[in-house]
Structure formats: structure tokens, C-alpha cells
Design an enzyme around this catalytic site. Structure first.
Site, short mmCIF file in Angstrom:
data_model
loop_
_atom_site.label_atom_id
_atom_site.label_comp_id
_atom_site.label_asym_id
_atom_site.label_seq_id
_atom_site.Cartn_x
_atom_site.Cartn_y
_atom_site.Cartn_z
N GLY A 12 -45.37 5.36 2.28
CA GLY A 12 -44.81 5.24 3.64
C GLY A 12 -44.31 6.53 4.24
N ARG A 65 -60.28 -12.77 2.40
CA ARG A 65 -59.84 -11.81 3.41
C ARG A 65 -59.39 -12.50 4.71
NH1 ARG A 65 -60.43 -6.84 2.86
NH2 ARG A 65 -62.17 -6.90 1.42
N MET A 90 -53.87 0.00 3.04
CA MET A 90 -55.13 0.19 2.32
C MET A 90 -55.88 -1.14 2.14
SD MET A 90 -54.87 3.37 2.20
CE MET A 90 -56.01 4.14 1.06
N HIS A 109 -56.17 8.61 9.13
CA HIS A 109 -57.05 8.78 7.98
C HIS A 109 -57.06 10.26 7.58
CE1 HIS A 109 -60.25 7.87 5.19
NE2 HIS A 109 -60.90 8.94 5.64
N ASP A 145 -62.51 3.01 8.58
CA ASP A 145 -62.17 4.39 8.96
C ASP A 145 -63.10 4.92 10.04
OD1 ASP A 145 -60.08 4.44 7.10
OD2 ASP A 145 -61.46 4.97 5.49
C1 GAR Z 1 -52.08 8.91 4.12
O1 GAR Z 1 -52.63 10.13 3.69
C2 GAR Z 1 -53.04 8.21 5.06
O2 GAR Z 1 -53.74 9.09 5.89
C3 GAR Z 1 -53.95 7.51 4.10
O3 GAR Z 1 -53.11 7.03 3.09
C4 GAR Z 1 -52.00 7.92 2.96
C5 GAR Z 1 -50.74 7.10 3.03
O4 GAR Z 1 -49.61 7.88 2.79
N1 GAR Z 1 -54.70 6.46 4.72
C6 GAR Z 1 -55.96 6.17 4.43
O5 GAR Z 1 -56.58 6.70 3.55
C7 GAR Z 1 -56.58 5.08 5.30
N2 GAR Z 1 -57.98 4.99 5.08
P1 GAR Z 1 -48.18 7.41 3.25
O6 GAR Z 1 -48.00 5.99 2.67
O7 GAR Z 1 -47.23 8.38 2.61
O8 GAR Z 1 -48.13 7.42 4.74
#
Ligand code: GAR
Length: 215
Positions: A12, A65, A90, A109, A145
Site C-alpha cells: 500500500g 471471478r 493484483m 503499473h 495493464d
Molecule cells: C506498485 O509497484 C504498483 O505499480 C504495482 O504493484 C506495486 C504495489 O505497491 N502494480 C501492478 O503491478 C499492477 N499490475 P504498493 O502496494 O506499495 O503500492
């Protein structure tokens, strides 16, 4: 003031960047709720500490889903969000879910889309030998994405980078561009029209940010 609902699955940190921008007076939104599909997502505790309503809906408790997405949408819609913000959420989303939130569902992303959708983006960028990598905020379409790009930030790939050093450089930019994109939406500067992003004419010229290292 616009209502946003943030969806997370883990740490988060992007959600925290949004909370910090709001607290600093730079993001005029009401964060109505933070919802996770994982009960143990550390971000839930962070959000609760910030006084934000939290929920989790464990995807493992659903037959498929569509059933999970329907329960998720029901939970989200209690908060009447103007914008649903995926921040490290995710899960692949069903077409029905995506069309229900058309024009008010955005994602961040960790790559310069359309390069490297999916997982392990930093390692894949290193394996391909690209010299520039980055992150993208986009409106969500049914393809994973993928979708109209709102803002991107680019960073250099440096000799000697590891997956984690590159991820850290990109994450720093994620924390800049996500609040920026949500701010544009909150200020009615950002719209999705005929599948394309429209920014108000006098919006700051930062639709593509290059980090100082590559200037
Ligand atoms: C982030 O790097 C975000 O861009 C990625 O997950 C991470 C979450 O980090 N998202 C994806 O890969 C979506 N396809 P966070 O929980 O610390 O924000």
C-alpha cells in the site's frame, strides 16, 4: 469534493502517497474507503491508522471471478465513488466490473506501458536491456495493464542495477505521478472521451516526466 475508493492487495505504498498528498492539502478528495482482497494486506493497517474505513473481501471465498467481482463492486458502491483507484490491486478484473466503472477506474503499473504488462516488470526490463523504464497511470480496460494513458514517468536503467534498485527508482516516481493523476481527476481536468484521455488545456505540462538523472 470527490469521493475515491482505493483498492489494494499488499504493502500500500501508493495508497500512502495518496493519503500523504491529501494530508498535505495537495489532493482535494475524500478517501471514502480502502478495500483489499487480502485480509493480511499490510496497507489495511496503514489506512486504518490514518482513520480511513477499511474492508477486505477475500477472493478465496468465492467460486469464481464474476462472483468475487460482484461482491467487490457491491462493497465499493456503498461509498458512491467518483473514482476507483487501483493501487497495487493484483487481481484480473472481469469485463463486467470494468464496464461498470468505465471512465472512473484507474490503475498504476510499474512499466512504461504498453511495454511489460503483467508481473516482474523490473526484471524483464533488465533482461531486455532497455535503457529507459518507468511507470504508467492509465484508465482500465478489460485487457490486463492496458488502457488510455494518463501520465507516465521515465527513469534511466543504470549499469549495475538490480531488480530491487530499479524497482525503488520507479516506485519513487509512482509516488509522484499517482497523486498527480488523481489530483487532475479531482479538479475536473481529466476525462476519458471516446477512449482517449483529455486533459484540460491549462494543465501543467507534466504528462511525461523524466526523472532528473536522465536530463
Ligand atoms: C506498485 O509497484 C504498483 O505499480 C504495482 O504493484 C506495486 C504495489 O505497491 N502494480 C501492478 O503491478 C499492477 N499490475 P504498493 O502496494 O506499495 O503500492
Amino acid at each position: 469534493m470527490k469521493n475515491i475508493v482505493i483498492l489494494i492487495s499488499g504493502r500500500g505504498s501508493n495508497m500512502e502517497a495518496l493519503i500523504a498528498a491529501r494530508d498535505a492539502g495537495n489532493l482535494p478528495v475524500r478517501i471514502a474507503a480502502v478495500i483489499s482482497n487480502r485480509p493480511d494486506a499490510p496497507g489495511l493497517e496503514t489506512a486504518a491508522r490514518a482513520g480511513i474505513v477499511t474492508h477486505f473481501i477475500n477472493h478465496k471465498g468465492f467460486a469464481g471471478r464474476e462472483a468475487f467481482d460482484a461482491a467487490l463492486a457491491e462493497c465499493i458502491d456503498q461509498f458512491s465513488p467518483d473514482l476507483v483507484v487501483l493501487a497495487g490491486f493484483m487481481r484480473i478484473l472481469s469485463d463486467g466490473f470494468v464496464s461498470h466503472y468505465a471512465g472512473r477506474l484507474i490503475n498504476i503499473h510499474p512499466s512504461l506501458l504498453p511495454a511489460f504488462p503483467g508481473l516482474h516488470t523490473h526484471q524483464r526490463a533488465l533482461d531486455e536491456g532497455v535503457r529507459i523504464h518507468g511507470c504508467t497511470v492509465h484508465f482500465v480496460t478489460p485487457a490486463l495493464d492496458h488502457g488510455p494513458v494518463i501520465i507516465q514517468a521515465a527513469v534511466p536503467v543504470l549499469d549495475g542495477d538490480s531488480e530491487s534498485s530499479l524497482a525503488a527508482r520507479v516506485l519513487e516516481q509512482e509516488h509522484r505521478i499517482y497523486p498527480q493523476a488523481v489530483r487532475w481527476f479531482a479538479e475536473d481536468r481529466l476525462q476519458l472521451a471516446n477512449g482517449r484521455v483529455r486533459l484540460a488545456a491549462d494543465t501543467a505540462d507534466s504528462a511525461v516526466l523524466i526523472s532528473p538523472e536522465v536530463r
